[in-house]
Enzyme design. Structure first.
Site, short mmCIF file in Angstrom:
data_model
loop_
_atom_site.label_atom_id
_atom_site.label_comp_id
_atom_site.label_asym_id
_atom_site.label_seq_id
_atom_site.Cartn_x
_atom_site.Cartn_y
_atom_site.Cartn_z
N TRP A 275 -49.87 1.42 53.45
CA TRP A 275 -50.64 0.19 54.32
C TRP A 275 -49.81 -0.25 55.42
O TRP A 275 -50.48 -0.39 56.88
CB TRP A 275 -50.83 -0.67 53.15
CG TRP A 275 -52.33 -0.95 53.09
CD1 TRP A 275 -52.95 -0.99 51.68
CD2 TRP A 275 -53.12 -1.48 53.97
NE1 TRP A 275 -53.82 -0.67 51.59
CE2 TRP A 275 -54.75 -1.12 52.95
CE3 TRP A 275 -53.74 -1.22 55.18
CZ2 TRP A 275 -55.88 -1.35 53.68
CZ3 TRP A 275 -54.85 -1.50 55.33
CH2 TRP A 275 -55.95 -1.27 55.10
N TRP A 303 -63.52 -21.76 67.40
CA TRP A 303 -62.52 -22.01 65.95
C TRP A 303 -63.33 -23.72 65.76
O TRP A 303 -62.56 -24.61 66.69
CB TRP A 303 -61.58 -21.93 65.74
CG TRP A 303 -61.07 -20.11 65.90
CD1 TRP A 303 -61.15 -19.36 67.45
CD2 TRP A 303 -61.53 -19.82 65.07
NE1 TRP A 303 -60.79 -18.25 66.67
CE2 TRP A 303 -60.80 -18.47 65.84
CE3 TRP A 303 -61.79 -19.64 63.95
CZ2 TRP A 303 -60.67 -17.32 64.57
CZ3 TRP A 303 -61.62 -18.57 62.82
CH2 TRP A 303 -61.51 -17.78 63.45
#
Ligand SMILES: Cc1cc2nc3c(=O)[nH]c(=O)nc-3n(C[C@H](O)[C@H](O)[C@H](O)COP(=O)(O)OP(=O)(O)OC[C@H]3O[C@@H](n4cnc5c(N)ncnc54)[C@H](O)[C@@H]3O)c2cc1C
Length: 472
Positions: A275, A303
């Protein structure tokens, strides 16, 4: 006599070091240097655990080199000026370094290379911090992978093809080290004052020998990793991240550990190391992620969360115990368990409705293992804006995460001791405790511990609407 300078950056070690190994093989005399970069240091607060961690690692390198009649030159300034000056004063023929894939580093290295090549100095960079970089792993259409699982499959295929399943290792030849002419060693006790900082001890000690100790200890836990890795109170992960971030251990050391057995624990752990490579590749190939969403349609989200919510999150005062415990742990130690990083990141964007970039920036300031590629990848995954991210309508419920991964509230009690008196059930959601239960626990909400800063259910719906509206 031929000579070279090896510029140590995020690879503070002597063993299994690609650029250093090649320089020691090729040149008669090899010098080493490290620059405390003022462009990186100047915006930091007076106390930063990472500086002490780096210093500890450099001191170990220096001590080892001194034992062999050499040392490492430590500079403080702008590398674009300091490196060419040092190359000139040492009169070396070449500069060797390991590649760094962050946009700032690429710009810096391009500038240093240009200056030196114009003076006829050979400059060579090496792949070291990953096994496969940038476009080395491509799909059948010749494009880079944007999803992890097929990338991992291709990574293993490439590993067999290129290395026949054997992790490479770079040798170290002491006889080519340049003799020690350095006047001021890194061991100097006032090193931090010289850089304008105060010493701030991290919870882990920097350096290769400490990294090896932790990796050795983890050998005893790796088989249980698949099951244990999600429980923060158990402390059964490797703690390799600050060491690999600063290169005090090599990625090949990690892969050797992961590939030495085929247990499910070994396989899952190796997958985590892959990863890391995946996110390094994403940053190299899609540098826009540093400032924007990987998926551009998510840049339009408005947001709704404000300063009050963000401040409560930063300070560990949201009234959601697992989030508060994790944030207090981060503020105090510079460390946070992976499960908790996912919980607090998801909570910031999808419950407090605050832009993930603010959280990313806060982690960058605090994490001992801060790494642009992994941090950005983790944040964009949590905010559903990145590669391979979870869908935006998947929202972690902090209370169920807490009940599942800290069932006895052990981690919560460590960092929110005021909640110690609550039952196993109420410790995850003290706002549900009545006055009598609060009195029994000696913890009054609003006085000893905050009320929830937002209503979870209400904000869950707001988050769904906010995302839906933003990406339409
Ligand atoms: C929001 C968020 C931010 C993050 N920020 C960072 C960061 O700045 N630096 C960082 O190194 N990791 C980051 N991670 C990934 C992960 O949380 C840490 O690598 C891990 O917690 C480190 O602990 P460990 O060394 O004990 O890991 P282990 O579980 O023992 O894993 C071994 C190694 O694999 C790598 N790794 C594990 N998980 C991941 C992952 N999800 N992504 C990339 N690499 C991984 C790390 O190098 C780690 O040291 C972040 C994750 C999230 C969700």
């Amino acid at each position: 006599m031929s000579s070279a300078l090896v510029w140590i950056r995020r690879d503070i070690r002597l063993h299994d070091h690609h650029a250093l190994s090649c320089a020691l093989e090729k040149f008669d005399k090899v010098y080493l240097c490290f620059v405390f970069d003022t462009k990186i240091l100047d915006p930091l607060p007076e106390k930063d655990k990472r500086l002490t961690f780096i210093h500890q690692g450099l001191r170990e390198v220096s001590t080892h080199l001194i034992e062999h009649g050499s040392d490492i030159e430590i500079l403080h300034g702008d590398p674009c000026e300091e490196i060419p000056k040092l190359v000139k004063s040492l009169k070396v023929d070449a500069l060797y370094y390991n590649r760094d894939y962050e946009p700032y580093a690429i710009k810096r290295d391009t500038s240093v290379t240009k200056t030196l090549e114009e003076r006829g100095i050979q400059v060579k960079s090496f792949k070291d911090s990953v096994l496969f970089e940038k476009e080395e792993i491509l799909n059948k259409q010749g494009s880079v992978y944007k999803v992890f699982t097929p990338y991992k499959r291709a990574w293993y295929e490439k590993f067999m093809q290129v290395y026949s399943g054997e992790v490479p290792q770079y040798s170290f030849k002491y006889s080519s080290l340049a003799p020690n002419k350095i006047k001021k060693s890194i061991s100097h006790h006032d090193w931090h004052k010289a850089l304008g900082f105060k010493e701030d001890l991290p919870p882990l000690t920097g350096g290769t020998s400490e990294a090896r100790k932790h990796l050795q200890k983890f050998k005893g836990h790796i088989k249980e990793y698949e099951k244990a890795r999600d429980f923060p109170a158990m402390e059964k992960t490797s703690n390799m991240s600050p060491y690999i971030r600063h290169g005090m251990i090599s990625v090949r050391d990690l892969l050797r550990r992961g590939l030495e057995d085929k247990s499910s624990g070994h396989q899952v752990w190796t997958s985590e190391v892959i990863w890391r490579e995946f996110y390094q590749m994403i940053l190299s190939c899609f540098p826009h992620v540093q400032k924007k969403c990987f998926k551009p349609e998510y840049d339009n989200i408005k947001w709704l969360g404000g300063t009050k919510e963000f401040k409560a999150w930063q300070e560990g005062k949201t009234g959601f115990p697992i989030v508060d415990a994790a944030m207090r742990c981060l503020n105090e130690t510079g460390m946070m368990h992976n499960r908790l990083r996912m919980v607090v990141a998801s909570f910031l964007c999808k419950t407090l409705l605050v832009d993930w970039k603010k959280g990313e920036k806060y982690f960058a300031l605090k994490l001992l293992d801060y790494d642009l590629a992994a941090n950005n990848g983790g944040w964009q995954w949590s905010a559903s804006t990145g590669t391979d991210a979870q869908p935006y309508f998947r929202i972690f419920n902090p209370t169920s995460q807490s009940e599942k991964f800290d069932p006895d509230g052990e981690f919560i009690k460590r960092w929110c001791p005021e909640l110690k008196g609550f039952s196993k059930k109420k410790i995850h959601e003290p706002s549900k405790a009545d006055m009598l239960e609060q009195a029994d626990a000696k913890c009054t909400l609003g006085i000893n511990y905050p009320h929830p800063v937002v209503d979870y259910k209400l904000n869950r719906q707001k988050a769904l609407d906010m995302y839906k509206e933003g990406i339409k």
